[in-house]
Motif scaffolding. Structure first.
Motif, PDB file in Angstrom:
ATOM      1  N   ALA A  24       2.865 -19.882 -70.303  1.00  0.00           N
ATOM      2  CA  ALA A  24       4.271 -19.969 -69.872  1.00  0.00           C
ATOM      3  C   ALA A  24       4.919 -18.609 -70.137  1.00  0.00           C
ATOM      4  CB  ALA A  24       4.968 -21.115 -70.587  1.00  0.00           C
ATOM      5  N   GLY A  25       6.183 -18.643 -70.521  1.00  0.00           N
ATOM      6  CA  GLY A  25       6.950 -17.404 -70.630  1.00  0.00           C
ATOM      7  C   GLY A  25       6.386 -16.370 -71.598  1.00  0.00           C
ATOM      8  N   THR A 238      -8.425 -15.346 -65.679  1.00  0.00           N
ATOM      9  CA  THR A 238      -9.344 -15.835 -66.703  1.00  0.00           C
ATOM     10  C   THR A 238      -9.386 -14.941 -67.946  1.00  0.00           C
ATOM     11  OG1 THR A 238     -10.678 -16.962 -65.046  1.00  0.00           O
ATOM     12  CG2 THR A 238     -11.775 -16.437 -67.110  1.00  0.00           C
ATOM     13  N   ALA A 239      -9.353 -13.624 -67.763  1.00  0.00           N
ATOM     14  CA  ALA A 239      -9.474 -12.706 -68.907  1.00  0.00           C
ATOM     15  C   ALA A 239      -8.349 -12.884 -69.930  1.00  0.00           C
ATOM     16  CB  ALA A 239      -9.526 -11.258 -68.420  1.00  0.00           C
ATOM     17  N   PHE A 240      -7.257 -13.603 -69.530  1.00  0.00           N
ATOM     18  CA  PHE A 240      -6.137 -13.819 -70.464  1.00  0.00           C
ATOM     19  C   PHE A 240      -6.213 -15.180 -71.176  1.00  0.00           C
ATOM     20  CE2 PHE A 240      -4.344 -10.666 -67.512  1.00  0.00           C
ATOM     21  CZ  PHE A 240      -3.657  -9.807 -68.358  1.00  0.00           C
ATOM     22  N   GLU A 245      -1.154 -15.568 -76.737  1.00  0.00           N
ATOM     23  CA  GLU A 245       0.050 -15.958 -75.972  1.00  0.00           C
ATOM     24  C   GLU A 245      -0.236 -17.079 -74.984  1.00  0.00           C
ATOM     25  OE1 GLU A 245      -1.151 -12.892 -76.196  1.00  0.00           O
ATOM     26  OE2 GLU A 245       0.436 -11.454 -76.743  1.00  0.00           O
ATOM     27  N   ALA A 246      -1.524 -17.335 -74.676  1.00  0.00           N
ATOM     28  CA  ALA A 246      -1.860 -18.400 -73.728  1.00  0.00           C
ATOM     29  C   ALA A 246      -1.665 -19.755 -74.400  1.00  0.00           C
ATOM     30  CB  ALA A 246      -3.310 -18.255 -73.259  1.00  0.00           C
ATOM     31  N   THR A 247      -1.384 -20.789 -73.588  1.00  0.00           N
ATOM     32  CA  THR A 247      -1.249 -22.142 -74.129  1.00  0.00           C
ATOM     33  C   THR A 247      -2.544 -22.935 -73.899  1.00  0.00           C
ATOM     34  OG1 THR A 247      -0.295 -22.932 -72.049  1.00  0.00           O
ATOM     35  CG2 THR A 247       1.250 -22.194 -73.747  1.00  0.00           C
ATOM     36  N   ARG A 253     -10.414 -23.756 -74.910  1.00  0.00           N
ATOM     37  CA  ARG A 253     -10.861 -22.504 -75.552  1.00  0.00           C
ATOM     38  C   ARG A 253     -12.318 -22.639 -76.023  1.00  0.00           C
ATOM     39  NH1 ARG A 253      -6.468 -18.843 -77.361  1.00  0.00           N
ATOM     40  NH2 ARG A 253      -4.546 -19.750 -76.549  1.00  0.00           N
ATOM     41  N   ALA A 254     -12.617 -23.792 -76.601  1.00  0.00           N
ATOM     42  CA  ALA A 254     -13.988 -23.986 -77.103  1.00  0.00           C
ATOM     43  C   ALA A 254     -14.983 -23.933 -75.952  1.00  0.00           C
ATOM     44  CB  ALA A 254     -14.076 -25.327 -77.843  1.00  0.00           C
TER      45      ALA A 254
END
Ligand SMILES: Cc1cc2nc3c(=O)[nH]c(=O)nc-3n(C[C@H](O)[C@H](O)[C@H](O)COP(=O)(O)O)c2cc1C
Length: 348
Positions: A24-25, A238-240, A245-247, A253-254
């Motif tokens: 998000a923001g 994808t690289a982020f 900061e990603a939710t 993530r796993a």
């Protein structure tokens, strides 16, 4: 400076891809402050939710920002198809003790509407981007009337020309490597979708507006390759996904850490083809199923399975969106990802 940065007003020709459900923001702010075009995805936000995120962004950065919307036409529910689909899911409902008759139908993602435009007008973002085509001409004219530049995804040369003819300022050439939903809107066959580095030069040759390359670009070398094939910039998602900061959920993530190379296009989670890490439901039902209700209606039937599985720590029924090049995912701040990508813009 190049054609893209002049148009968008950013320091770098890098777009942090909008990723509904994964950011998000906070991510947009970090990307903007690092010189990229940060993006706020709105497909899973209410209008009030969008306002809250835009207020946050406005309070934290003066840099240009992109606000992103889906613009599908909501489908007519098809009771027979919905019933066939629930029949397919019945063994899973039974396994989790879910009463299938109590699973509500209903939409899972909202398109750009006049209500979105009313709210957006208060913010007049530098850039607005669309996925799945464009909103109707009247809504598009409103967005352009207050000065926002418009970008939209194309997955074929035909889609790129269609978008340019309708007045977009930038075409995003989205190759099949990309994570999340295919932006396809004229094309119908996911198996015929092109890879980024086959699509990009053909789109560059076919349109006059700047072309941004998306799909599988995750490091400086990828940026260099895209720019050398005529891209005016890159859009990277994808690289982020592992950035703080990603939710991105812990389960997602796993999966990104454990199985980054195992992705497929699937329509099981929303009804439209989208790329994600292969999980149990994709393996057992097959990743593409013609009975999955039309986008975004398929979201409803799988939602309770996802909730039950996630509560038990499993991503067996979750959309684990990821592109084919998740090897570039690192647990570093988004600003560092932008800097790593920007190294590909330097002369060797
Ligand atoms: C988790 C995730 C969610 C996404 N959600 C959106 C979205 O809401 N709107 C959109 O236009 N594109 C969305 N995309 C697609 C991106 O805009 C972009 O095309 C893609 O991330 C580029 O490929 P890459 O993932 O290989 O970098 C999403 C991608 C991912 C990975």
């Amino acid at each position: 400076m190049n054609a893209l940065t002049r148009l968008l007003g950013t320091r770098l020709p890098i777009v942090q891809a909008p990723m509904a459900g994964a950011q998000a923001g906070a991510m947009a702010i970090a990307a903007c402050e690092a010189g990229a075009l940060g993006s706020l995805p709105c497909a899973m936000l209410t209008v009030d939710g969008m306002r809250a995120e835009l207020d946050l962004i406005r309070s934290r950065t003066k840099q240009p920002c992109n606000v992103n919307f889906f613009c599908h036409v909501p489908p007519q529910p098809d009771a027979a198809r919905e019933a066939r689909w629930r029949e397919r899911l019945a063994p899973y409902y039974a396994q989790f003790g879910i009463d299938a008759s109590k699973v509500p139908a209903g939409p899972g993602r909202s398109p750009f509407t006049s209500a979105s435009a009313d709210a957006l007008e208060d913010y007049r973002p530098a850039v607005v981007s669309f996925h799945f085509g464009l909103p109707d001409a009247g809504l598009l004219a409103r967005v352009k009337s207050w000065g926002s530049k418009v970008m939209a995804s194309a997955t074929t040369v035909e889609e790129a020309i269609w978008l340019e003819t309708r007045g977009v300022d930038v075409v995003i050439a989205q190759g099949v490597e990309a994570g999340g939903h295919r932006g396809m809107f004229l094309a119908t066959d996911p198996a015929a979708q092109l890879g980024t580095f086959a699509l990009l030069p053909q789109v560059v040759a076919a349109v006059k507006v700047p072309v941004v390359a998306a799909g599988g670009i995750a490091d400086a070398q990828g940026v260099r390759a895209a720019m050398s094939l005529g891209a005016a910039g890159v859009q990277v998602g994808t690289a982020f996904l592992l950035c703080p900061e990603a939710t991105t959920s812990a389960i997602h993530r796993a999966a990104l850490r454990a199985r980054p190379h195992e992705t497929k296009l699937t329509n099981l989670f929303t009804g439209r083809p989208a790329r994600g890490i292969v999980n149990r439901v994709m393996r057992e039902l097959g990743a593409i199923d013609p009975d999955a209700p039309a986008f975004p209606l398929a979201t409803a039937a799988i939602a309770p399975l996802r909730a039950k599985a996630e509560a038990a720590g499993s991503g067996d029924f979750s959309p684990l969106w990821s592109g084919q090049n998740a090897a570039g995912c690192r647990e570093i701040p988004a600003g560092k990802v932008v800097a790593a990508l920007a190294a590909g813009l330097e002369p060797r």
